[in-house]
Design an enzyme around this catalytic site. Structure first.
Site, PDB file in Angstrom:
ATOM      1  N   HIS A  23      -9.822   1.748  -0.075  1.00 40.67           N
ATOM      2  CA  HIS A  23      -8.362   1.652  -0.051  1.00 40.67           C
ATOM      3  C   HIS A  23      -7.900   1.163  -1.416  1.00 40.67           C
ATOM      4  O   HIS A  23      -8.177   0.028  -1.805  1.00 40.67           O
ATOM      5  CB  HIS A  23      -7.934   0.680   1.048  1.00 40.67           C
ATOM      6  CG  HIS A  23      -6.458   0.660   1.298  1.00 40.67           C
ATOM      7  ND1 HIS A  23      -5.554   1.326   0.501  1.00 40.67           N
ATOM      8  CD2 HIS A  23      -5.723   0.044   2.268  1.00 40.67           C
ATOM      9  CE1 HIS A  23      -4.332   1.113   0.958  1.00 40.67           C
ATOM     10  NE2 HIS A  23      -4.416   0.350   2.029  1.00 40.67           N
TER      11      HIS A  23
ATOM     12  N   HIS B 238      -3.274   7.604   6.742  1.00 35.80           N
ATOM     13  CA  HIS B 238      -3.428   6.330   6.039  1.00 35.80           C
ATOM     14  C   HIS B 238      -4.819   5.779   6.333  1.00 35.80           C
ATOM     15  O   HIS B 238      -5.520   5.333   5.429  1.00 35.80           O
ATOM     16  CB  HIS B 238      -2.340   5.356   6.471  1.00 35.80           C
ATOM     17  CG  HIS B 238      -2.339   4.066   5.718  1.00 35.80           C
ATOM     18  ND1 HIS B 238      -2.161   4.011   4.346  1.00 35.80           N
ATOM     19  CD2 HIS B 238      -2.513   2.784   6.140  1.00 35.80           C
ATOM     20  CE1 HIS B 238      -2.215   2.738   3.949  1.00 35.80           C
ATOM     21  NE2 HIS B 238      -2.440   1.986   5.015  1.00 35.80           N
TER      22      HIS B 238
ATOM     23  N   CYS C 195       0.794  -1.230   0.000  1.00 30.28           N
ATOM     24  CA  CYS C 195       0.000   0.000   0.000  1.00 30.28           C
ATOM     25  C   CYS C 195       0.824   1.276   0.000  1.00 30.28           C
ATOM     26  O   CYS C 195       0.256   2.364  -0.070  1.00 30.28           O
ATOM     27  CB  CYS C 195      -0.956  -0.009   1.179  1.00 30.28           C
ATOM     28  SG  CYS C 195      -1.966  -1.509   1.242  1.00 30.28           S
TER      29      CYS C 195
END
Length: 396
Positions: A322, A288, A163
């Site tokens: 995400h 995040h 990520c």
């Protein structure tokens, strides 16, 4: 605080973006600053189990004229992002030789979705379709695709650190410019929805069956999305600068974050240090903020360890899902929009912050507009692959 004149100039162009909020920056900005989610409910990757997904619904470029080894959804997302980047690309190609333009792309899926389709078509014993090309799923494929589309021949490669992939791609672009290897770099990332990622996170019991709630006491997991985001990165003054980058690898666990947030803290600290920026100068922090219990707990601790008073902050994953390897570049683009338009993305959740976490100054709609110079963006990944990017609006 003032920035020394000796700092490295690293200008980020107007980005080319496609995500579940759209592919037009005005439309995307409106959703960010109003807190409008771009999630759709679907069981496309989990038959019989409806999940909120950050699916791209706008029309993507046709691939019929492309070589088979380039026919992936990731590349279609990138092709649309390149179209949206054209105003920045056209003058670049006029003044810089092709061999001096690099490409760095972050991804975690590449063309694995097309491999899934090929295997499904082949069945248990049948041969793979004639159109299948293994090169589709190689992690370097998106970088080769972008270089081929643009006709550039500088360094071209992909990074895959889960990520944080595309955040690290932007950091890598900054280093290519500083080293003199390139005069410009096309950098960013792309990831597309597929069974591998959706079911992979489901197997970790990290998926939420409702729109995710980052930093809420009721949070129970993430939503998965897809996106592509690209910048032209040049060693020019002015505009929005990539003023600082920070990276760390804490290697605590294959998937879980280090609970004390020390790796995340180090990435943020480095980003501020490379820009000679004090923590109190940060005007906005893009968290995040995945909405999982462990990630949000770790990040809240890291933020409040670094910042005596946390800056206004939000997680935009509640809006887009995400987007995995694309998240770092996508959220850098959101910071670019925030600094350009002097508005902060709204933090969308149920309004019940977790009382067991350190306090964070989560952005509400009435506090979105503000004068800003510095925006910090966090990307924390599996394996402790942490990255933080500090963007700065150059003062006139």
């Amino acid at each position: 605080m003032s920035v020394p004149s000796s700092r490295q100039a690293c200008r980020l162009s107007r980005p080319g973006v496609v995500c579940s909020l759209g592919d037009d920056l005005d439309v995307i900005a409106e959703a960010l600053f109003q807190g409008r989610r771009g999630l759709t409910i679907s069981d496309a990757f989990t038959p019989g189990r409806d999940l909120p997904l950050g699916s791209v619904t706008c029309s993507l470029p046709d691939w019929d004229s492309w070589p088979f080894e380039q026919r992936s959804r990731n590349n279609r997302l990138l092709a649309l992002a390149l179209q949206r980047l054209e105003d920045s690309l056209a003058p670049l190609r006029e003044r810089i030789a092709p061999e001096r333009i690099g490409v760095v792309i972050g991804t975690s899926t590449s063309g694995i979705g097309e491999t899934e389709s090929a295997i499904a078509a082949a069945g248990h014993d049948g041969p793979l379709p004639d159109t299948f090309r293994y090169a589709n799923q190689e992690l370097g494929a998106p970088a080769r695709f972008v270089a081929d589309r643009l006709g550039v021949s500088g360094p071209a490669y992909a990074l895959s650190t889960a990520c944080s992939s595309s955040a690290r791609a932007l950091a890598s672009a900054r280093r290519l410019l500083a080293s003199g290897a390139c005069d410009a770099v096309i950098a960013g990332g792309a990831d597309s929805l597929c069974r591998l990622t959706v079911n992979g996170f489901a197997s970790l019991e990290a998926i939420s069956e409702r729109p995710c709630l980052p930093f809420s006491e009721h949070r129970d997991g993430i939503n998965i999305g897809e996106a592509a985001a690209l910048f032209v990165v040049t060693p020019d003054e002015g505009g929005i600068q990539l003023a600082g980058v920070g990276e760390s690898s804490d290697a605590y666990h294959i998937s879980a974050p280090r609970p004390d947030g020390s790796g995340a803290h180090e990435a943020m600290r480095q980003a501020l240090a490379t820009a000679h920026c004090a923590p109190e100068a940060v005007d906005y922090l893009n968290l995040h903020g995945t909405g999982t219990p462990h990630n949000d707990s770790m990040e809240a601790r890291a933020v409040t360890t670094l910042f005596e008073t946390p800056p206004p902050c939000s997680s935009t994953k509640g809006l887009t899902g995400h987007t995995l390897g694309a998240a770092g570049a996508l959220e850098a683009a959101f910071c670019w929009l925030a600094l350009t338009r002097q508005q902060r993305p709204v933090h969308v959740f149920d309004g019940h912050p977790d009382p067991e976490l350190p306090w964070l100054d989560l952005v509400t709609p009435e506090r979105a507009a503000s004068r800003m110079r510095y925006a910090l963006s966090n990307s924390f990944a599996f394996g402790g692959n942490n990255a933080a990017l500090l963007l700065m609006r150059e003062e006139a």
